[in-house]
Design a protein around this motif. Structure first.
Motif, PDB file in Angstrom:
ATOM      1  N   PHE A   1       0.845  -1.200   0.000  1.00 18.72           N
ATOM      2  CA  PHE A   1       0.000   0.000   0.000  1.00 18.72           C
ATOM      3  C   PHE A   1       0.880   1.250   0.000  1.00 18.72           C
ATOM      4  O   PHE A   1       1.986   1.249   0.545  1.00 18.72           O
ATOM      5  CB  PHE A   1      -0.915   0.042   1.229  1.00 18.72           C
ATOM      6  N   ILE A   2       0.354   2.310  -0.613  1.00 17.99           N
ATOM      7  CA  ILE A   2       0.982   3.630  -0.504  1.00 17.99           C
ATOM      8  C   ILE A   2       0.162   4.398   0.533  1.00 17.99           C
ATOM      9  O   ILE A   2      -0.983   4.777   0.280  1.00 17.99           O
ATOM     10  CB  ILE A   2       0.986   4.371  -1.853  1.00 17.99           C
ATOM     11  N   THR A   3       0.729   4.602   1.685  1.00 18.65           N
ATOM     12  CA  THR A   3      -0.001   5.233   2.789  1.00 18.65           C
ATOM     13  C   THR A   3       0.102   6.757   2.717  1.00 18.65           C
ATOM     14  O   THR A   3       0.880   7.309   1.931  1.00 18.65           O
ATOM     15  CB  THR A   3       0.550   4.749   4.134  1.00 18.65           C
ATOM     16  N   LYS A   4      -0.655   7.407   3.574  1.00 13.01           N
ATOM     17  CA  LYS A   4      -0.643   8.866   3.625  1.00 13.01           C
ATOM     18  C   LYS A   4       0.750   9.381   4.007  1.00 13.01           C
ATOM     19  O   LYS A   4       1.236  10.378   3.447  1.00 13.01           O
ATOM     20  CB  LYS A   4      -1.690   9.359   4.627  1.00 13.01           C
ATOM     21  N   ASP A   5       1.396   8.707   4.944  1.00 12.86           N
ATOM     22  CA  ASP A   5       2.739   9.114   5.360  1.00 12.86           C
ATOM     23  C   ASP A   5       3.742   8.958   4.216  1.00 12.86           C
ATOM     24  O   ASP A   5       4.641   9.801   4.048  1.00 12.86           O
ATOM     25  CB  ASP A   5       3.205   8.288   6.566  1.00 12.86           C
ATOM     26  N   GLU A   6       3.596   7.903   3.443  1.00 14.99           N
ATOM     27  CA  GLU A   6       4.498   7.701   2.316  1.00 14.99           C
ATOM     28  C   GLU A   6       4.265   8.748   1.232  1.00 14.99           C
ATOM     29  O   GLU A   6       5.231   9.248   0.623  1.00 14.99           O
ATOM     30  CB  GLU A   6       4.312   6.287   1.748  1.00 14.99           C
ATOM     31  N   ILE A   7       3.010   9.090   0.994  1.00 14.41           N
ATOM     32  CA  ILE A   7       2.711  10.151   0.018  1.00 14.41           C
ATOM     33  C   ILE A   7       3.322  11.468   0.483  1.00 14.41           C
ATOM     34  O   ILE A   7       3.901  12.218  -0.313  1.00 14.41           O
ATOM     35  CB  ILE A   7       1.191  10.298  -0.168  1.00 14.41           C
ATOM     36  N   PHE A   8       3.225  11.731   1.776  1.00 16.85           N
ATOM     37  CA  PHE A   8       3.803  12.957   2.337  1.00 16.85           C
ATOM     38  C   PHE A   8       5.317  12.986   2.114  1.00 16.85           C
ATOM     39  O   PHE A   8       5.880  14.003   1.688  1.00 16.85           O
ATOM     40  CB  PHE A   8       3.491  13.053   3.832  1.00 16.85           C
ATOM     41  N   THR A   9       5.976  11.862   2.401  1.00 18.52           N
ATOM     42  CA  THR A   9       7.435  11.792   2.221  1.00 18.52           C
ATOM     43  C   THR A   9       7.825  11.993   0.764  1.00 18.52           C
ATOM     44  O   THR A   9       8.768  12.736   0.454  1.00 18.52           O
ATOM     45  CB  THR A   9       7.960  10.426   2.707  1.00 18.52           C
ATOM     46  N   LEU A  10       7.098  11.353  -0.134  1.00 20.01           N
ATOM     47  CA  LEU A  10       7.412  11.456  -1.561  1.00 20.01           C
ATOM     48  C   LEU A  10       7.208  12.869  -2.089  1.00 20.01           C
ATOM     49  O   LEU A  10       8.058  13.414  -2.809  1.00 20.01           O
ATOM     50  CB  LEU A  10       6.559  10.470  -2.351  1.00 20.01           C
ATOM     51  N   LEU A  11       6.081  13.476  -1.747  1.00 21.79           N
ATOM     52  CA  LEU A  11       5.786  14.823  -2.235  1.00 21.79           C
ATOM     53  C   LEU A  11       6.688  15.861  -1.578  1.00 21.79           C
ATOM     54  O   LEU A  11       7.114  16.821  -2.223  1.00 21.79           O
ATOM     55  CB  LEU A  11       4.316  15.159  -1.985  1.00 21.79           C
ATOM     56  N   ARG A  12       6.964  15.673  -0.321  1.00 20.36           N
ATOM     57  CA  ARG A  12       7.815  16.630   0.409  1.00 20.36           C
ATOM     58  C   ARG A  12       9.217  16.668  -0.198  1.00 20.36           C
ATOM     59  O   ARG A  12       9.834  17.741  -0.292  1.00 20.36           O
ATOM     60  CB  ARG A  12       7.903  16.239   1.881  1.00 20.36           C
ATOM     61  N   ASN A  13       9.719  15.510  -0.620  1.00 22.17           N
ATOM     62  CA  ASN A  13      11.058  15.461  -1.200  1.00 22.17           C
ATOM     63  C   ASN A  13      11.099  15.985  -2.636  1.00 22.17           C
ATOM     64  O   ASN A  13      12.134  16.443  -3.109  1.00 22.17           O
ATOM     65  CB  ASN A  13      11.596  14.025  -1.181  1.00 22.17           C
ATOM     66  N   SER A  14       9.963  15.908  -3.325  1.00 18.39           N
ATOM     67  CA  SER A  14       9.951  16.294  -4.738  1.00 18.39           C
ATOM     68  C   SER A  14       9.586  17.756  -4.965  1.00 18.39           C
ATOM     69  O   SER A  14       9.910  18.315  -6.012  1.00 18.39           O
ATOM     70  CB  SER A  14       8.960  15.412  -5.512  1.00 18.39           C
ATOM     71  N   LEU A  15       8.909  18.367  -4.004  1.00 20.13           N
ATOM     72  CA  LEU A  15       8.502  19.764  -4.169  1.00 20.13           C
ATOM     73  C   LEU A  15       9.646  20.711  -3.843  1.00 20.13           C
ATOM     74  O   LEU A  15      10.465  20.446  -2.959  1.00 20.13           O
ATOM     75  CB  LEU A  15       7.309  20.078  -3.271  1.00 20.13           C
ATOM     76  N   ILE A  16       9.702  21.806  -4.563  1.00 14.10           N
ATOM     77  CA  ILE A  16      10.729  22.823  -4.330  1.00 14.10           C
ATOM     78  C   ILE A  16      10.245  23.761  -3.232  1.00 14.10           C
ATOM     79  O   ILE A  16       9.155  24.333  -3.297  1.00 14.10           O
ATOM     80  CB  ILE A  16      11.006  23.627  -5.617  1.00 14.10           C
ATOM     81  N   LYS A  17      11.069  23.878  -2.192  1.00  8.37           N
ATOM     82  CA  LYS A  17      10.705  24.744  -1.080  1.00  8.37           C
ATOM     83  C   LYS A  17      10.992  26.206  -1.435  1.00  8.37           C
ATOM     84  O   LYS A  17      12.046  26.533  -1.964  1.00  8.37           O
ATOM     85  CB  LYS A  17      11.489  24.354   0.173  1.00  8.37           C
ATOM     86  N   GLN A  18      10.040  27.058  -1.135  1.00  9.38           N
ATOM     87  CA  GLN A  18      10.209  28.488  -1.355  1.00  9.38           C
ATOM     88  C   GLN A  18      10.716  29.140  -0.063  1.00  9.38           C
ATOM     89  O   GLN A  18      10.248  28.827   1.028  1.00  9.38           O
ATOM     90  CB  GLN A  18       8.870  29.116  -1.748  1.00  9.38           C
ATOM     91  N   PRO A  19      11.687  30.052  -0.172  1.00 13.30           N
ATOM     92  CA  PRO A  19      12.257  30.679   1.029  1.00 13.30           C
ATOM     93  C   PRO A  19      11.216  31.402   1.879  1.00 13.30           C
ATOM     94  O   PRO A  19      11.353  31.474   3.100  1.00 13.30           O
ATOM     95  CB  PRO A  19      13.290  31.661   0.452  1.00 13.30           C
ATOM     96  N   GLN A  20      10.167  31.947   1.226  1.00 14.96           N
ATOM     97  CA  GLN A  20       9.195  32.729   1.994  1.00 14.96           C
ATOM     98  C   GLN A  20       8.172  31.854   2.730  1.00 14.96           C
ATOM     99  O   GLN A  20       7.394  32.359   3.530  1.00 14.96           O
ATOM    100  CB  GLN A  20       8.445  33.712   1.068  1.00 14.96           C
ATOM    101  N   ASP A  21       8.192  30.578   2.461  1.00 12.57           N
ATOM    102  CA  ASP A  21       7.246  29.693   3.144  1.00 12.57           C
ATOM    103  C   ASP A  21       7.638  29.526   4.601  1.00 12.57           C
ATOM    104  O   ASP A  21       8.745  29.082   4.926  1.00 12.57           O
ATOM    105  CB  ASP A  21       7.211  28.315   2.465  1.00 12.57           C
TER     106      ASP A  21
END
Length: 312
Positions: free
Chosen positions: A228-248
């Motif tokens: 299964f792909i769990t909510k925590d795994e989706i969070f980890t995958l998306l968090r690593n792939s998204l570009i963080k903006q300095p103003q966030d």
């Protein structure tokens, strides 16, 4: 006479088996009775006894010959098996595969025989690179060089990552690259890729059907391999792939919101996690979502470029 002798012997036998100590009179009677047995009877008993011994010996000898023949056959089979394994090992080391193995691989993959020959040569080069990388020299306190041997031959993580990055333009997070390596060969997850597993995985990677590639992506995204792909795994995958903006101020909050949106899209049966069935049904309707959680497939241009370089 014979009847009398037999009866006397039976009586004597009963003395022994019943633990009875015969009296002197009993012994004398038995001796007197046995003394009446003729020489022909004694010779007959001896001949019968010798015949029985001879038959027993012959049976034992024949059985020994049969066992020896069986052992010889087993030894020969073992030697043939070891010789065949050595030949296969030498062929693999030289980048060659015998016709039987070649035909089996052709049936399990979507490559032609010429392509398989070329891919085996590439495999040999990659394994050589792994062996070179694993012979890392370190210096001990005495100043002597220590060679770190490779535990199992095959394509290891470092060479695998470099290949995907430089040849197929796979630019992804470390966690996804690790999962791609582990998911490449399902039967030997996490171990160095042997020839068979390498070619079968490469066949799916380059020429797999839409469903085969989607199933591969699902195994990659299933970080703990529980199906299964769990909510925590989706969070980890998306968090690593998204570009963080300095103003966030708190980028994780935005990721959590995105996780909820994605989960609603994929969770067909509404059980709070994405199963293989959920994933396959979703990407069948919207193929662009196959790599929704990160790149793990090559672009078509990279595939065409790779096959154009094969020396077939």
């Amino acid at each position: 006479m014979a009847t009398k002798s037999t009866r006397t012997l039976d009586v004597n036998h009963s003395y022994v088996t019943k633990g009875y100590n015969p009296t002197p009179e009993d012994v004398a009677s038995a001796v007197d009775t046995n003394a009446n047995i003729s020489g022909d009877e004694i010779r007959s008993v001896n001949v019968n006894s010798n015949t029985t011994i001879l038959k027993t010996f012959c049976a034992f000898f024949a059985n020994g010959k049969r066992n020896s023949s069986i052992n010889e056959k087993l030894t020969k089979l073992s030697q043939n098996s070891k010789r065949r394994l050595r030949e296969e090992k030498m062929n693999e080391l030289s980048g060659k595969i015998n016709p039987k193995t070649l035909e089996q691989l052709r049936k399990k993959t979507k490559f032609t025989k010429d392509e398989l020959d070329a891919l085996c040569r590439i495999y040999r080069k990659l394994v050589s690179n792994c062996q070179f990388a694993n012979k890392t020299l370190t210096v001990s306190s005495s100043g002597a060089a220590i060679v770190k041997p490779q535990q199992q031959e095959g394509i290891e993580r470092i060479v695998f990552r470099e290949l995907l990055h430089s040849t197929f333009d796979i630019v992804t997070e470390e966690i996804l690259m690790e999962r791609m390596f582990c998911s490449w060969d399902k039967s030997h997850e996490g171990l160095p890729l042997r020839l068979d597993g390498w070619l079968v995985g490469l066949s799916v990677f380059l020429r797999g059907t839409r469903n085969e590639k989607a199933a591969f992506c699902f195994r990659v995204y299933d970080l703990n391999g529980d199906g299964f792909i769990t909510k925590d795994e989706i969070f980890t995958l998306l968090r690593n792939s998204l570009i963080k903006q300095p103003q966030d101020e708190d980028p994780d909050e935005g990721v959590k919101d995105l996780v909820e949106i994605v989960l609603k899209k994929f969770d067909i049966d509404k059980d709070g996690k994405v199963s293989l069935s959920d994933f396959m049904m979703t990407v069948e309707k919207e193929p662009l979502l196959t790599e929704a959680f990160g790149q793990c497939l090559p672009a078509e241009s990279a595939i065409i470029s790779f096959f154009s370089t094969l020396q077939v």
